[in-house]
Scaffold this active site. Structure first.
Site, PDB file in Angstrom:
ATOM      1  N   SER A 187       0.814  -1.211   0.000  1.00 49.31           N
ATOM      2  CA  SER A 187       0.000   0.000   0.000  1.00 49.31           C
ATOM      3  C   SER A 187       0.851   1.266   0.000  1.00 49.31           C
ATOM      4  O   SER A 187       1.983   1.268   0.483  1.00 49.31           O
ATOM      5  CB  SER A 187      -0.910   0.037   1.234  1.00 49.31           C
ATOM      6  OG  SER A 187      -1.770  -1.064   1.243  1.00 49.31           O
TER       7      SER A 187
HETATM    8  N1  SAH Z   1      -0.455  -5.466   4.071  1.00 42.85           N
HETATM    9  C1  SAH Z   1       0.226  -5.729   2.846  1.00 42.85           C
HETATM   10  C2  SAH Z   1      -0.659  -5.420   1.641  1.00 42.85           C
HETATM   11  C3  SAH Z   1      -0.698  -6.577   0.753  1.00 42.85           C
HETATM   12  S1  SAH Z   1      -1.890  -6.577  -0.553  1.00 42.85           S
HETATM   13  C4  SAH Z   1       1.558  -5.015   2.775  1.00 42.85           C
HETATM   14  O1  SAH Z   1       1.874  -4.249   3.709  1.00 42.85           O
HETATM   15  O2  SAH Z   1       2.323  -5.230   1.843  1.00 42.85           O
HETATM   16  C5  SAH Z   1      -3.106  -7.667   0.075  1.00 42.85           C
HETATM   17  C6  SAH Z   1      -2.675  -9.056   0.416  1.00 42.85           C
HETATM   18  O3  SAH Z   1      -3.824  -9.754   0.890  1.00 42.85           O
HETATM   19  C7  SAH Z   1      -2.148  -9.889  -0.758  1.00 42.85           C
HETATM   20  O4  SAH Z   1      -0.868 -10.352  -0.465  1.00 42.85           O
HETATM   21  C8  SAH Z   1      -3.147 -11.032  -0.880  1.00 42.85           C
HETATM   22  O5  SAH Z   1      -2.585 -12.253  -1.281  1.00 42.85           O
HETATM   23  C9  SAH Z   1      -3.693 -11.102   0.531  1.00 42.85           C
HETATM   24  N2  SAH Z   1      -4.990 -11.765   0.675  1.00 42.85           N
HETATM   25  C10 SAH Z   1      -6.075 -11.674  -0.141  1.00 42.85           C
HETATM   26  N3  SAH Z   1      -7.075 -12.422   0.335  1.00 42.85           N
HETATM   27  C11 SAH Z   1      -6.626 -13.009   1.485  1.00 42.85           C
HETATM   28  C12 SAH Z   1      -7.199 -13.895   2.447  1.00 42.85           C
HETATM   29  N4  SAH Z   1      -8.446 -14.364   2.315  1.00 42.85           N
HETATM   30  N5  SAH Z   1      -6.440 -14.282   3.494  1.00 42.85           N
HETATM   31  C13 SAH Z   1      -5.175 -13.844   3.638  1.00 42.85           C
HETATM   32  N6  SAH Z   1      -4.580 -13.003   2.763  1.00 42.85           N
HETATM   33  C14 SAH Z   1      -5.297 -12.587   1.705  1.00 42.85           C
END
Ligand code: SAH
Length: 219
Positions: free
Chosen positions: A66
Protein backbone atom coordinates in the site's frame (compact mmCIF):
# COMPACT_ATOMS: atom_id res chain seq x y z
CA UNK A 1 26.48 0.75 2.47
CA UNK A 2 26.65 3.55 5.04
CA UNK A 3 25.69 6.05 2.35
CA UNK A 4 22.76 3.90 1.28
CA UNK A 5 21.46 3.79 4.85
CA UNK A 6 21.65 7.57 5.12
CA UNK A 7 20.03 8.01 1.72
CA UNK A 8 17.02 5.92 2.72
CA UNK A 9 16.77 7.61 6.10
CA UNK A 10 16.50 10.95 4.31
CA UNK A 11 13.84 9.56 1.99
CA UNK A 12 11.89 8.32 5.01
CA UNK A 13 12.05 11.67 6.76
CA UNK A 14 10.86 13.33 3.60
CA UNK A 15 8.00 10.84 3.24
CA UNK A 16 6.90 11.53 6.83
CA UNK A 17 6.94 15.27 6.31
CA UNK A 18 5.23 15.50 2.93
CA UNK A 19 2.88 12.53 2.88
CA UNK A 20 2.07 11.75 6.49
CA UNK A 21 2.32 14.85 8.69
CA UNK A 22 1.23 17.25 5.95
CA UNK A 23 -1.97 15.24 5.52
CA UNK A 24 -2.86 15.41 9.18
CA UNK A 25 -1.65 12.17 10.74
CA UNK A 26 -0.80 13.07 14.34
CA UNK A 27 -0.32 9.72 16.09
CA UNK A 28 3.30 9.86 17.27
CA UNK A 29 3.57 6.09 17.57
CA UNK A 30 2.62 5.68 13.93
CA UNK A 31 5.04 8.38 12.82
CA UNK A 32 7.91 6.91 14.87
CA UNK A 33 7.29 3.44 13.43
CA UNK A 34 7.25 4.73 9.86
CA UNK A 35 10.42 6.69 10.47
CA UNK A 36 12.13 3.55 11.69
CA UNK A 37 10.99 0.66 9.46
CA UNK A 38 13.11 0.38 6.26
CA UNK A 39 10.27 0.22 3.72
CA UNK A 40 12.71 -0.22 0.82
CA UNK A 41 13.56 -3.72 2.10
CA UNK A 42 9.96 -4.80 1.54
CA UNK A 43 10.07 -4.28 -2.24
CA UNK A 44 12.24 -5.80 -4.95
CA UNK A 45 15.67 -4.33 -5.55
CA UNK A 46 14.55 -2.66 -8.77
CA UNK A 47 11.89 -0.67 -6.90
CA UNK A 48 13.87 0.31 -3.81
CA UNK A 49 14.37 3.90 -4.89
CA UNK A 50 10.60 4.27 -5.30
CA UNK A 51 9.77 2.68 -1.96
CA UNK A 52 9.14 6.05 -0.27
CA UNK A 53 7.09 7.52 -3.11
CA UNK A 54 3.46 8.51 -2.74
CA UNK A 55 1.90 5.45 -4.41
CA UNK A 56 1.50 1.68 -4.04
CA UNK A 57 4.04 -0.66 -5.68
CA UNK A 58 3.82 -4.17 -7.11
CA UNK A 59 5.23 -6.96 -4.92
CA UNK A 60 4.68 -9.87 -7.31
CA UNK A 61 1.79 -12.37 -7.54
CA UNK A 62 -0.36 -9.44 -8.78
CA UNK A 63 -0.37 -7.95 -5.27
CA UNK A 64 0.76 -4.55 -4.00
CA UNK A 65 2.33 -2.85 -1.00
CA UNK A 66 0.00 0.00 0.00
CA UNK A 67 0.84 3.67 -0.44
CA UNK A 68 2.59 4.97 2.73
CA UNK A 69 -0.25 7.35 3.59
CA UNK A 70 -2.82 4.53 3.54
CA UNK A 71 -0.65 2.50 5.92
CA UNK A 72 -0.44 5.52 8.24
CA UNK A 73 -4.15 6.28 8.05
CA UNK A 74 -5.24 2.69 8.73
CA UNK A 75 -2.73 2.23 11.56
CA UNK A 76 -3.74 5.51 13.20
CA UNK A 77 -7.43 4.58 12.92
CA UNK A 78 -6.75 1.48 15.06
CA UNK A 79 -5.77 3.73 18.02
CA UNK A 80 -3.19 1.21 19.19
CA UNK A 81 -1.50 0.92 22.56
CA UNK A 82 1.54 -1.12 23.52
CA UNK A 83 -0.22 -4.11 25.09
CA UNK A 84 -2.51 -4.69 22.11
CA UNK A 85 -2.69 -7.92 20.14
CA UNK A 86 -3.51 -7.23 16.51
CA UNK A 87 -4.71 -9.43 13.66
CA UNK A 88 -3.83 -8.53 10.07
CA UNK A 89 -5.36 -10.17 6.99
CA UNK A 90 -3.06 -9.95 3.98
CA UNK A 91 0.61 -10.01 5.03
CA UNK A 92 1.71 -9.23 1.46
CA UNK A 93 5.16 -7.63 1.59
CA UNK A 94 5.07 -7.62 5.41
CA UNK A 95 5.43 -3.84 5.64
CA UNK A 96 2.12 -3.15 7.40
CA UNK A 97 2.81 -5.96 9.89
CA UNK A 98 6.28 -4.50 10.52
CA UNK A 99 4.78 -1.08 11.31
CA UNK A 100 2.28 -2.66 13.70
CA UNK A 101 5.03 -4.69 15.38
CA UNK A 102 6.81 -1.50 16.46
CA UNK A 103 3.71 -0.24 18.25
CA UNK A 104 1.96 -3.23 19.83
CA UNK A 105 2.71 -6.33 21.90
CA UNK A 106 2.07 -8.92 19.18
CA UNK A 107 0.96 -9.07 15.55
CA UNK A 108 -0.81 -12.06 13.99
CA UNK A 109 -0.80 -11.90 10.22
CA UNK A 110 -2.41 -14.24 7.69
CA UNK A 111 -1.52 -14.55 3.98
CA UNK A 112 -2.99 -16.85 1.33
CA UNK A 113 -0.03 -16.72 -1.10
CA UNK A 114 2.79 -18.86 0.16
CA UNK A 115 5.69 -17.23 -1.70
CA UNK A 116 4.79 -13.81 -0.27
CA UNK A 117 4.59 -15.21 3.24
CA UNK A 118 8.03 -16.83 2.97
CA UNK A 119 9.55 -13.60 1.70
CA UNK A 120 7.95 -11.57 4.52
CA UNK A 121 9.20 -14.01 7.13
CA UNK A 122 12.78 -13.65 5.87
CA UNK A 123 12.63 -9.88 6.23
CA UNK A 124 11.13 -10.12 9.74
CA UNK A 125 13.99 -12.43 10.73
CA UNK A 126 16.58 -10.16 9.20
CA UNK A 127 15.21 -7.10 10.98
CA UNK A 128 14.65 -9.11 14.17
CA UNK A 129 10.97 -8.30 14.42
CA UNK A 130 10.21 -11.20 16.74
CA UNK A 131 6.68 -10.28 17.77
CA UNK A 132 5.05 -11.09 14.41
CA UNK A 133 3.36 -14.47 14.07
CA UNK A 134 2.34 -15.46 10.56
CA UNK A 135 0.04 -18.09 9.12
CA UNK A 136 -0.51 -19.45 5.63
CA UNK A 137 -4.29 -19.62 5.24
CA UNK A 138 -7.46 -17.99 3.99
CA UNK A 139 -7.85 -15.35 6.67
CA UNK A 140 -11.53 -14.54 6.09
CA UNK A 141 -12.49 -16.76 9.05
CA UNK A 142 -10.00 -14.93 11.25
CA UNK A 143 -7.73 -16.76 13.70
CA UNK A 144 -10.05 -18.36 16.22
CA UNK A 145 -7.40 -19.88 18.55
CA UNK A 146 -5.69 -16.54 19.10
CA UNK A 147 -8.86 -14.47 19.38
CA UNK A 148 -10.13 -12.11 20.67
CA UNK A 149 -8.01 -9.29 19.27
CA UNK A 150 -7.77 -5.68 20.41
CA UNK A 151 -7.58 -4.62 16.78
CA UNK A 152 -8.04 -6.15 13.32
CA UNK A 153 -6.73 -4.69 10.06
CA UNK A 154 -7.76 -6.04 6.68
CA UNK A 155 -5.44 -4.93 3.88
CA UNK A 156 -7.46 -6.33 0.96
CA UNK A 157 -10.88 -5.22 -0.29
CA UNK A 158 -13.88 -7.22 0.95
CA UNK A 159 -17.40 -7.43 -0.51
CA UNK A 160 -18.83 -7.30 3.07
CA UNK A 161 -17.47 -7.34 6.58
CA UNK A 162 -16.99 -11.00 7.57
CA UNK A 163 -19.01 -11.67 10.74
CA UNK A 164 -16.19 -13.98 11.91
CA UNK A 165 -13.91 -10.99 12.23
CA UNK A 166 -16.40 -8.93 14.21
CA UNK A 167 -16.87 -11.91 16.55
CA UNK A 168 -13.10 -12.12 17.11
CA UNK A 169 -12.83 -8.50 18.18
CA UNK A 170 -12.64 -7.96 21.95
CA UNK A 171 -14.88 -5.45 23.76
CA UNK A 172 -13.40 -2.01 23.09
CA UNK A 173 -11.86 -3.51 19.91
CA UNK A 174 -11.21 -1.58 16.67
CA UNK A 175 -11.15 -2.80 13.08
CA UNK A 176 -10.40 -1.19 9.73
CA UNK A 177 -11.44 -2.86 6.49
CA UNK A 178 -11.91 -1.71 2.89
CA UNK A 179 -15.44 -2.66 1.78
CA UNK A 180 -16.90 -2.29 -1.68
CA UNK A 181 -16.78 -3.73 -5.18
CA UNK A 182 -13.64 -4.95 -6.94
CA UNK A 183 -12.67 -1.52 -8.26
CA UNK A 184 -13.30 0.90 -5.42
CA UNK A 185 -13.99 0.55 -1.72
CA UNK A 186 -14.72 2.61 1.37
CA UNK A 187 -12.38 2.34 4.27
CA UNK A 188 -14.68 1.33 7.13
CA UNK A 189 -13.82 1.64 10.81
CA UNK A 190 -15.65 -0.63 13.24
CA UNK A 191 -15.68 -0.02 16.97
CA UNK A 192 -17.06 -2.72 19.26
CA UNK A 193 -17.85 -1.01 22.53
CA UNK A 194 -17.67 -2.44 26.08
CA UNK A 195 -21.20 -3.80 25.73
CA UNK A 196 -20.43 -5.42 22.39
CA UNK A 197 -22.41 -2.89 20.38
CA UNK A 198 -20.95 -2.19 16.91
CA UNK A 199 -20.32 1.37 15.73
CA UNK A 200 -19.42 1.93 12.11
CA UNK A 201 -17.78 4.97 10.51
CA UNK A 202 -16.65 5.63 6.98
CA UNK A 203 -13.12 7.00 6.58
CA UNK A 204 -13.28 7.64 2.83
CA UNK A 205 -12.53 6.02 -0.51
CA UNK A 206 -9.69 3.61 -1.20
CA UNK A 207 -8.52 0.99 -3.67
CA UNK A 208 -7.20 -2.41 -2.65
CA UNK A 209 -6.59 -5.78 -4.26
CA UNK A 210 -9.30 -8.34 -3.58
CA UNK A 211 -9.77 -10.25 -0.35
CA UNK A 212 -10.21 -13.74 -1.75
CA UNK A 213 -11.63 -16.55 0.35
CA UNK A 214 -14.59 -18.31 1.85
CA UNK A 215 -16.01 -15.12 3.39
CA UNK A 216 -14.54 -12.74 0.80
CA UNK A 217 -14.51 -12.73 -3.01
CA UNK A 218 -14.70 -16.13 -4.67
CA UNK A 219 -11.74 -15.38 -7.00
N1 SAH B 1 -0.46 -5.47 4.07
C1 SAH B 1 0.23 -5.73 2.85
C2 SAH B 1 -0.66 -5.42 1.64
C3 SAH B 1 -0.70 -6.58 0.75
S1 SAH B 1 -1.89 -6.58 -0.55
C4 SAH B 1 1.56 -5.02 2.78
O1 SAH B 1 1.87 -4.25 3.71
O2 SAH B 1 2.32 -5.23 1.84
C5 SAH B 1 -3.11 -7.67 0.08
C6 SAH B 1 -2.68 -9.06 0.42
O3 SAH B 1 -3.82 -9.75 0.89
C7 SAH B 1 -2.15 -9.89 -0.76
O4 SAH B 1 -0.87 -10.35 -0.47
C8 SAH B 1 -3.15 -11.03 -0.88
O5 SAH B 1 -2.59 -12.25 -1.28
C9 SAH B 1 -3.69 -11.10 0.53
N2 SAH B 1 -4.99 -11.76 0.67
C10 SAH B 1 -6.07 -11.67 -0.14
N3 SAH B 1 -7.07 -12.42 0.34
C11 SAH B 1 -6.63 -13.01 1.48
C12 SAH B 1 -7.20 -13.90 2.45
N4 SAH B 1 -8.45 -14.36 2.31
N5 SAH B 1 -6.44 -14.28 3.49
C13 SAH B 1 -5.18 -13.84 3.64
N6 SAH B 1 -4.58 -13.00 2.76
C14 SAH B 1 -5.30 -12.59 1.71
Amino acid sequence: MENETIKYERMRDDMIKRQIEARGIKDNKVIAAMRKVPRHLFVSEALMDQAYSDYPLPIGEQQTISQPYIVAEMTAALELTKNDRVLELGTGSGYQAAILSQIVYRVYSIERIHTLLIRARKIFDKLQYHNIVIKYADGTSGWEEESPFDAIIVTAGAPDIPQFLINQLSPNGRMVIPVGDEHVQSLVRIYKDEKGIIHRTNLGGCRFVKLIGEHGWKR
